[in-house]
Design an enzyme around this catalytic site. Structure first.
Site, PDB file in Angstrom:
ATOM      1  N   CYS B  97      61.864  31.685   7.783  1.00  0.00           N
ATOM      2  CA  CYS B  97      60.438  31.512   7.502  1.00  0.00           C
ATOM      3  C   CYS B  97      59.673  31.032   8.743  1.00  0.00           C
ATOM      4  CB  CYS B  97      60.268  30.558   6.327  1.00  0.00           C
ATOM      5  SG  CYS B  97      58.679  30.723   5.479  1.00  0.00           S
ATOM      6  N   ARG B 131      49.917  35.411  -0.806  1.00  0.00           N
ATOM      7  CA  ARG B 131      51.216  34.810  -0.533  1.00  0.00           C
ATOM      8  C   ARG B 131      52.290  35.567  -1.271  1.00  0.00           C
ATOM      9  NH1 ARG B 131      51.663  30.018   2.410  1.00  0.00           N
ATOM     10  NH2 ARG B 131      53.858  29.521   2.189  1.00  0.00           N
ATOM     11  N   HIS B 197      64.622  31.538   1.676  1.00  0.00           N
ATOM     12  CA  HIS B 197      65.046  30.180   1.348  1.00  0.00           C
ATOM     13  C   HIS B 197      66.047  30.274   0.199  1.00  0.00           C
ATOM     14  CE1 HIS B 197      61.677  28.763   3.766  1.00  0.00           C
ATOM     15  NE2 HIS B 197      60.850  29.483   3.056  1.00  0.00           N
TER      16      HIS B 197
END
Lengths: 474, 256
Positions: B97, B131, B197
């Site tokens: 990320c 997002r 993640h």
């Protein structure tokens, strides 16, 4: 004149009643959707008629318990609070609260409004309810998939405070730099609360902090002591921004494990000691917040002390239930800092303070950890890797992992060096509870640690078995 | 094997740590320890120098925009060149990320500030209109074998690959690099970047071992091998995410 409000409230009341009869879990939000369509100002009108005004409580951790505690303190003083229940903390939940607790002419059946508000709902709540006080508990990373990063929420609040009347009081946690700093542009100095007893702190920095950098100049904060997460005695070495001196302070704290906490409070009106039934340092913060709010509302010290001592936790947040010959300790977990603190409480050695008893020789505790990844829990379970499960090693006999993310939880425990043969995967909450109870020795405690929707599922299982009441009845 | 030791540099562990990426360090440490390999973890943060002689692995996790703004100038001025050299020399890198974005040429924050990166990966990350949040499953190739990787993505930056690197894999569920071209992550030599993640490595033990194996062979020669571990729990968790991602379907977009 008031016809529109009356029509709105009547509609809301009918909707709530129909919903309740259909068995939709107490109909907590349907009324909240309908009422503003008929009278968009209903919430403002009804709360404006409360003789002692309204208090808004928000923050990542502790808002439900703190709100319950304030309500309890008000009750001790003979005052009635109008408040939203069962974590219904979006605008719809606030509206539902007034439908239930006002007459059809919009006159509230209460003295004070007391509203627990979701972090992201604070701006809308401040516009519709003109509060006499806003209490902010803390700001931790929580459901990054939903709220965004902590600075985003802090920014939302800072903006929202510009809409506050200048005489509205801010009650802020001095130990949380993200929260404490929100008070610096206010015309009136905020009422700060914090922990002043370094003996319950940690001198090592936590492995992950949500507020490492000064909100004003970007330099790394230095800490004299941490209590948990980024809460502690902080200061910026560059620009001089520092923890404000709290007017309401816990000057002596004795943690008595899961049996509660002894706290000595210092307030502008004098010192007093109270024995809290609530365990854990996080509940010391909740008690401090409620005490500060009680003082702001003008409650006498003696009432505060009695109320603090007679209070037991909000539903599902932290409960002790008897199930046959075993005890069940139920505590909600929802983010890294909260979960780590709950584990610290579960594993607490009861060796501090004059009431200390030697720890009974338990070979290891039995835990049921239920992790769901529904919207209300947070759909991302990465945060489990920031919880300090490493302390469980050698101190648990069995951990049953349940929920939609049972397997993730099991892997996390394996990497915290809990032996795989002590880890059981059983996603179904009912079967998981049966298995966990079966391996809990008679007379011992099963520690049940669920995320929000998993907690509702566990409670439903317990309710069907007759161990607890339905939560909307409380 | 007991004498084997590796050194991992953890970049900005105090600042780039909000998305549970710590699990990657824990996974590497445990999987080394279970095989008698000592993995020393060296935190390297603002103002620190990179220990270049004894550096086998580098991990760079995700952070918030605010921290990324502080990290970017420090990283580019005092560490970027060293990381590029290490990567050219075959050092193993995992960046997730924010760390992935800062290993590209540029990353632009939601507020429109363009941050410089180290240019290890030939990628650029402009901000996107929404997002990308949700479970992600990709099809990758590790040591010539097709393998799935599972994780959770949460990013507004859209990353576009240039010709100087390969994607880590093809998106099966989720958005990946940019939600447009079906790619996720980037690979250049032994450096791996991605948006995953979860934490990533505990649920993808095959990737963890792939990284450890590469680092071992680079330091101790091609004979260095990794004895297999019992990955029953890890595999169950991996398969559970594959099923869950399939059930929940496509990525949803967040409001922030």
């Amino acid at each position: 004149m008031g016809a529109r409000l009356t029509a709105a409230l009547l509609t809301g009341r009918v909707a709530a009643e129909v919903s309740r009869r259909l068995g939709r879990g107490g109909g907590t939000v349907i009324a909240g959707h309908l009422v503003p369509r008929i009278d968009p100002a209903a919430l403002t009108k009804v709360t404006g008629r409360l003789p002692l005004g309204s208090v808004i409580v928000s923050g990542t951790n502790g808002k439900t318990t703190t709100t319950r505690l304030i309500s309890h303190l008000l009750g001790q003083a003979g005052l009635r609070a109008l408040h939203n229940r069962a974590g219904a903390n979006l605008v719809t939940g606030l509206v539902t609260a007034i439908v239930k607790q006002a007459d059809l002419r919009g006159r509230p059946r209460a003295d004070v409004g007391l509203f627990e508000v979701d972090e992201a709902t604070v701006p809308a709540a401040l516009l519709q309810i003109r509060p006499r006080a806003v209490l902010l508990t803390n700001l931790f990373r929580d459901q990054l998939d939903r709220y965004g990063e902590v600075h985003f929420v802090a920014g939302l609040w800072q903006q929202a405070f510009k809409t506050l009347p200048s005489d509205a009081a801010l009650i802020l946690n001095a130990d949380d730099p993200l929260v404490a700093d929100l008070g610096r542009e206010r015309p009136q100095p905020p009422l700060y609360y914090g922990i002043g007893d370094p003996s319950v702190g940690i001198s090592e920095p936590p492995h992950a902090s949500d507020a490492r950098l000064c909100g004003r100049c970007g330099t790394e904060y230095s800490y004299q002591i941490w209590f948990y997460g980024h809460l502690g005695h902080w200061a910026c070495p560059a620009c001089g921004l520092a923890r404000p001196r709290p007017q309401v302070e816990a000057i002596g704290v004795t943690l008595r494990g899961d049996r509660g906490t002894d706290v000595r409070f210092r307030t502008p009106g004098g010192d007093f000691a109270a024995r809290l039934a609530l365990p854990g340092l996080y509940n010391v913060y909740n008690a401090l917040a409620a005490t500060a709010c009680g003082l702001q509302l003008g409650l006498p010290l003696d009432t505060l002390r009695q109320g603090l001592e007679s209070f037991t936790a909000a539903f599902g947040r932290l409960e002790r239930i008897t199930v046959g010959d075993r005890a069940l300790f139920l505590a909600l977990v929802k983010n890294p800092v909260g979960f780590t603190e709950v584990l610290r409480t579960v594993l607490a050695e009861q060796t501090t303070g004059p009431q200390a008893r030697p720890e009974t020789a338990t070979p290891g505790r039995t835990l049921l950890i239920a992790i769901n990844d529904h919207f209300a829990d947070g759909t991302d379970v990465s945060w489990l890797w920031d919880v300090d499960f490493e302390g469980l090693q050698g101190r648990v006999a069995t951990v049953v992992c349940a929920g939609t993310r049972a397997e993730d939880m099991a892997v996390r425990l394996k990497y915290a060096l809990v032996p795989p043969q002590q880890i059981v995967i059983e996603p179904d909450p009912s079967r998981a509870l049966d298995r966990a109870l079966a391996v809990t020795p008679l007379g011992e405690t099963l520690y049940v640690l669920p995320t929000y929707t998993a907690m509702l599922e566990v409670r439903e299982v317990l309710q069907r078995a007759g161990h607890v009441r339905g939560f909307w009845q409380d | 094997m007991a004498d084997d030791a590796l050194t991992l540099v953890h970049l900005y562990p105090d600042l780039m740590n909000v998305y549970g990426d710590r699990g990657n360090i824990i996974a590497l440490q445990r999987r080394c320890a279970w095989r008698g390999i000592e993995l020393e973890v060296v935190p390297v943060s603002l103002g620190d120098r990179l220990p270049t002689t004894a550096c086998d692995l580098i991990f760079f996790g995700g952070g918030q925009d605010r921290e990324q703004e502080v990290v970017s100038p420090d990283f580019v001025s005092s560490k970027g060149a060293a990381v590029r050299e290490l990567v050219e020399d075959g050092t193993v890198v995992l960046a997730v990320c924010g760390g992935y974005q800062l290993l590209g040429h540029t990353y632009t924050t939601v507020d429109g500030e363009e941050l410089a990166g180290a240019g290890v990966f030939d990628v650029r990350s402009p901000p996107g209109p929404r997002r990308h949040i949700g479970n992600i499953v990709i099809q990758a190739e590790l040591d010539g074998e097709p393998r799935t990787l599972v994780g959770f993505e949460n990013h507004s930056g859209r990353t576009y690959l240039g010709s100087g690197c390969q994607p880590l894999g093809r998106v099966l569920t989720g958005s990946g690099n940019n939600g447009e071209d079906g790619t996720e992550g980037a690979v250049y030599r032994n450096a791996y970047g991605c948006y995953m993640h979860g934490s990533l490595l505990p649920k993808n033990p095959h990737l963890a071992d792939h990284l450890i194996g590469r680092a071992l062979r680079r330091r101790y020669g091609s004979a260095a091998t990794l004895p297999p571990l019992d990955d029953t729990l890890e595999e169950r968790a991996h398969q559970a995410v594959v099923r869950r991602a399939g059930k929940l379907g496509a990525v949803r977009s967040g409001a922030w």
